[in-house]
Design an enzyme around this catalytic site. Sequence first.
Site, PDB file in Angstrom:
ATOM      1  N   LYS A  24      13.098 -23.449 -19.409  1.00  0.00           N
ATOM      2  CA  LYS A  24      12.156 -24.141 -19.831  1.00  0.00           C
ATOM      3  C   LYS A  24      11.502 -24.278 -20.824  1.00  0.00           C
ATOM      4  CE  LYS A  24       7.621 -22.018 -19.248  1.00  0.00           C
ATOM      5  NZ  LYS A  24       6.575 -22.524 -20.325  1.00  0.00           N
ATOM      6  N   ASN A  25      11.507 -23.440 -21.918  1.00  0.00           N
ATOM      7  CA  ASN A  25      11.214 -23.466 -23.635  1.00  0.00           C
ATOM      8  C   ASN A  25      11.836 -24.463 -24.270  1.00  0.00           C
ATOM      9  OD1 ASN A  25       8.902 -22.818 -22.410  1.00  0.00           O
ATOM     10  ND2 ASN A  25       8.520 -20.713 -23.244  1.00  0.00           N
ATOM     11  N   CYS A 118      -5.252 -22.043 -23.163  1.00  0.00           N
ATOM     12  CA  CYS A 118      -5.064 -21.449 -22.108  1.00  0.00           C
ATOM     13  C   CYS A 118      -5.359 -20.320 -22.063  1.00  0.00           C
ATOM     14  CB  CYS A 118      -3.800 -21.888 -21.789  1.00  0.00           C
ATOM     15  SG  CYS A 118      -2.389 -20.546 -22.847  1.00  0.00           S
ATOM     16  N   ARG A 123      -4.142 -21.076 -28.969  1.00  0.00           N
ATOM     17  CA  ARG A 123      -2.925 -22.336 -29.101  1.00  0.00           C
ATOM     18  C   ARG A 123      -3.452 -23.762 -30.159  1.00  0.00           C
ATOM     19  NH1 ARG A 123       0.330 -21.001 -24.308  1.00  0.00           N
ATOM     20  NH2 ARG A 123       1.915 -21.884 -25.968  1.00  0.00           N
ATOM     21  N   ASP A 309       6.972 -13.177 -23.987  1.00  0.00           N
ATOM     22  CA  ASP A 309       7.119 -14.097 -22.326  1.00  0.00           C
ATOM     23  C   ASP A 309       7.296 -12.963 -22.165  1.00  0.00           C
ATOM     24  OD1 ASP A 309       8.264 -17.060 -24.058  1.00  0.00           O
ATOM     25  OD2 ASP A 309       6.315 -15.954 -23.860  1.00  0.00           O
ATOM     26  N   VAL A 331       1.320 -11.927 -30.706  1.00  0.00           N
ATOM     27  CA  VAL A 331       2.094 -13.397 -30.181  1.00  0.00           C
ATOM     28  C   VAL A 331      -0.024 -13.773 -30.346  1.00  0.00           C
ATOM     29  CG1 VAL A 331       3.177 -14.986 -30.224  1.00  0.00           C
ATOM     30  CG2 VAL A 331       4.419 -13.352 -30.828  1.00  0.00           C
ATOM     31  N   ARG A 401       5.422 -23.383 -12.310  1.00  0.00           N
ATOM     32  CA  ARG A 401       5.507 -24.404 -13.602  1.00  0.00           C
ATOM     33  C   ARG A 401       6.954 -23.438 -14.009  1.00  0.00           C
ATOM     34  NH1 ARG A 401       1.518 -22.968 -18.165  1.00  0.00           N
ATOM     35  NH2 ARG A 401       2.684 -24.570 -19.516  1.00  0.00           N
TER      36      ARG A 401
HETATM   37  C1  EPZ Z   1       6.133 -21.320 -27.113  1.00  0.00           C
HETATM   38  O1  EPZ Z   1       4.913 -21.385 -27.085  1.00  0.00           O
HETATM   39  C2  EPZ Z   1       6.543 -21.170 -25.972  1.00  0.00           C
HETATM   40  N1  EPZ Z   1       5.951 -22.468 -25.164  1.00  0.00           N
HETATM   41  C3  EPZ Z   1       5.712 -20.546 -25.494  1.00  0.00           C
HETATM   42  O2  EPZ Z   1       6.181 -19.736 -23.639  1.00  0.00           O
HETATM   43  C4  EPZ Z   1       6.231 -18.743 -26.146  1.00  0.00           C
HETATM   44  O3  EPZ Z   1       4.968 -17.894 -26.093  1.00  0.00           O
HETATM   45  C5  EPZ Z   1       5.705 -19.096 -27.818  1.00  0.00           C
HETATM   46  O4  EPZ Z   1       6.767 -20.157 -27.797  1.00  0.00           O
HETATM   47  C6  EPZ Z   1       6.184 -17.685 -28.420  1.00  0.00           C
HETATM   48  O5  EPZ Z   1       7.554 -18.170 -27.894  1.00  0.00           O
HETATM   49  C7  EPZ Z   1       7.367 -23.219 -24.757  1.00  0.00           C
HETATM   50  O6  EPZ Z   1       8.264 -23.279 -25.374  1.00  0.00           O
HETATM   51  C8  EPZ Z   1       6.454 -24.893 -23.764  1.00  0.00           C
HETATM   52  P1  EPZ Z   1       3.966 -20.586 -31.499  1.00  0.00           P
HETATM   53  P2  EPZ Z   1       4.157 -21.962 -28.273  1.00  0.00           P
HETATM   54  O7  EPZ Z   1       3.586 -22.262 -31.951  1.00  0.00           O
HETATM   55  O8  EPZ Z   1       5.392 -23.040 -29.191  1.00  0.00           O
HETATM   56  C9  EPZ Z   1      -0.211 -19.313 -33.128  1.00  0.00           C
HETATM   57  C10 EPZ Z   1       5.876 -19.235 -22.140  1.00  0.00           C
HETATM   58  O9  EPZ Z   1       5.482 -18.445 -20.907  1.00  0.00           O
HETATM   59  N2  EPZ Z   1      -0.588 -21.067 -33.691  1.00  0.00           N
HETATM   60  O10 EPZ Z   1       5.112 -20.104 -31.915  1.00  0.00           O
HETATM   61  O11 EPZ Z   1       2.733 -22.825 -27.865  1.00  0.00           O
HETATM   62  C11 EPZ Z   1      -0.319 -19.834 -31.192  1.00  0.00           C
HETATM   63  O12 EPZ Z   1      -1.846 -20.179 -30.714  1.00  0.00           O
HETATM   64  C12 EPZ Z   1       4.975 -19.971 -23.253  1.00  0.00           C
HETATM   65  O13 EPZ Z   1       6.845 -19.334 -21.241  1.00  0.00           O
HETATM   66  C13 EPZ Z   1      -1.422 -21.422 -34.911  1.00  0.00           C
HETATM   67  O14 EPZ Z   1      -1.999 -20.990 -34.284  1.00  0.00           O
HETATM   68  O15 EPZ Z   1       3.494 -20.606 -29.537  1.00  0.00           O
HETATM   69  C14 EPZ Z   1      -0.188 -18.466 -30.851  1.00  0.00           C
HETATM   70  O16 EPZ Z   1      -0.774 -17.428 -31.295  1.00  0.00           O
HETATM   71  C15 EPZ Z   1       3.874 -19.106 -23.270  1.00  0.00           C
HETATM   72  N3  EPZ Z   1      -0.678 -23.174 -34.798  1.00  0.00           N
HETATM   73  C16 EPZ Z   1       1.019 -18.517 -31.908  1.00  0.00           C
HETATM   74  O17 EPZ Z   1       0.501 -19.256 -33.069  1.00  0.00           O
HETATM   75  C17 EPZ Z   1      -0.407 -23.342 -34.647  1.00  0.00           C
HETATM   76  O18 EPZ Z   1       0.258 -24.162 -35.284  1.00  0.00           O
HETATM   77  C18 EPZ Z   1       3.160 -18.625 -31.420  1.00  0.00           C
HETATM   78  O19 EPZ Z   1       2.996 -20.227 -30.775  1.00  0.00           O
HETATM   79  C19 EPZ Z   1       0.605 -23.041 -33.840  1.00  0.00           C
HETATM   80  C20 EPZ Z   1       0.849 -21.782 -33.105  1.00  0.00           C
END
Ligand code: EPZ
Length: 429
Positions: A24-25, A118, A123, A309, A331, A401
């Site tokens: 999915k990701n 969420c 996020r 995850d 995370v 989802r």
């Molecule tokens: C991706 O989310 C995945 N989703 C998530 O999977 C996964 O948990 C995550 O990567 C970490 O591996 C998809 O790919 C659709 P991040 P993403 O940017 O890109 C903070 C699932 O269950 N952050 O690495 O949103 C953020 O809030 C989902 O399939 C900022 O603060 O993850 C989080 O706490 C859940 N500012 C952390 O960093 C930013 O600009 C990691 O976020 C970006 C992120």
Amino acid sequence: MAEEIIIVQGNNVLTGDVVVSGAKNSALKLMAATLLGRGTTSLHNVPLISDIAIMSEVLRCLGAQVDRQDHTLVVDTAPVEKWETPYELVSKMRASIAVLGPLIGRFGQARVAMPGGCQIGARNIDMHLVGLEALGVMFVTDHGFLEATTPHGLVGAHVVLDFPSVGATENLLMAAVVAEGTTVIENAAREPEIVDLVNMLNAMGARITGGGSSLMEVEGVPSESMHPCEHTTVGDRIEAGTFLVGGALMGGPLTVHGIDPSYLRMAVMKLESMGCDVQTGADWITVRREGPLAPIDIQTLPHPGFPTDLQAQFMLLAARAEGTSAITENVFENRFMFAAELARMGADITIEDHHALVRGVDGLQGAPVSSTDLRAGAALVLAGISAEGETRVHNIGHVDRGYEDYVGKLCSLGAEVARATVDDVQPSC
Ligand code: EPZ
């Protein structure tokens, strides 16, 4: 309105072979990347899940033609002339923000609804914005929308990410591929889904090196030189890990097919530390357990660290271990809600800020529970299979989802699991 739920009988059986779907990701971002090649891209091994349907709608809103043929998506982005995404769709799926980078790459501008938070966290997208600003993008927020313009074009830059954000790395990549000059991304995310995106972008004409490492270099190419391609999505490591946890919990043997075992090294190491026997092949992993589950310490971290995850799924394993485990969620700021639901089934878990202390118990009891995010929902179903009695999992929209035919796959492994609407289920009084 009748609510659909998942009903689980605690038969403690989960054994056999299951083929995981495409990731999915990864697929969601590969779909966004099709915007960079004006023409028809075929994406294979795309999972049949609701998030993919929403992203298909986002692309159609922009003017693309999206047709599904079984697990293949045929996406024609030649007709795309719009660079604005509607709030209604982005609010349904925050991952739609993945179109920001490619829209800027294709049109030099974009207007996308700000993604909300969420259950698991705020996020934020500040790293996406700071990185894109370094490439010459200017942002204005306008009534919940993000207006992006590039008054002087997209120009390559040296970007250092505060945190190896998956989404920020992806948006940066999909803009940098058509920037003037070279972009360096330091502290880039290293997830296998990033490598999948890099491979597809390079097949479209991009010049990216260092995919999968924390230092990536992108040599910009003219936008019009990017072309469509044919690509197969990698297997879903989180779906695979979820089923492996089920096999570890019930004893297995359980084999997941269609997955590169190198994507799950850390999770496999933790299963072995908990007393499981794990065998791997080119595209399969088998787990079995005879003895008791040993307690475990887990720190969730960006890849190749332990994946957040799989945190809920391993918390379930820890809840049945002989001893006390410690889980730290590094995370997301609010990803322990699953613990309260598992406690309703008899688990003994203490949460202190980002730390969970999980004292193993001899067994769980079936109960009505509610899924708080898609991984917690999947783990609650596994908990029900291992519990005594019946478990009813609510809010299963989360599960749909990210898991294709989760109930069907579990049934093929011997579980007694079924979907039902609340009206069909006699209230227990
Ligand atoms: C991706 O989310 C995945 N989703 C998530 O999977 C996964 O948990 C995550 O990567 C970490 O591996 C998809 O790919 C659709 P991040 P993403 O940017 O890109 C903070 C699932 O269950 N952050 O690495 O949103 C953020 O809030 C989902 O399939 C900022 O603060 O993850 C989080 O706490 C859940 N500012 C952390 O960093 C930013 O600009 C990691 O976020 C970006 C992120």
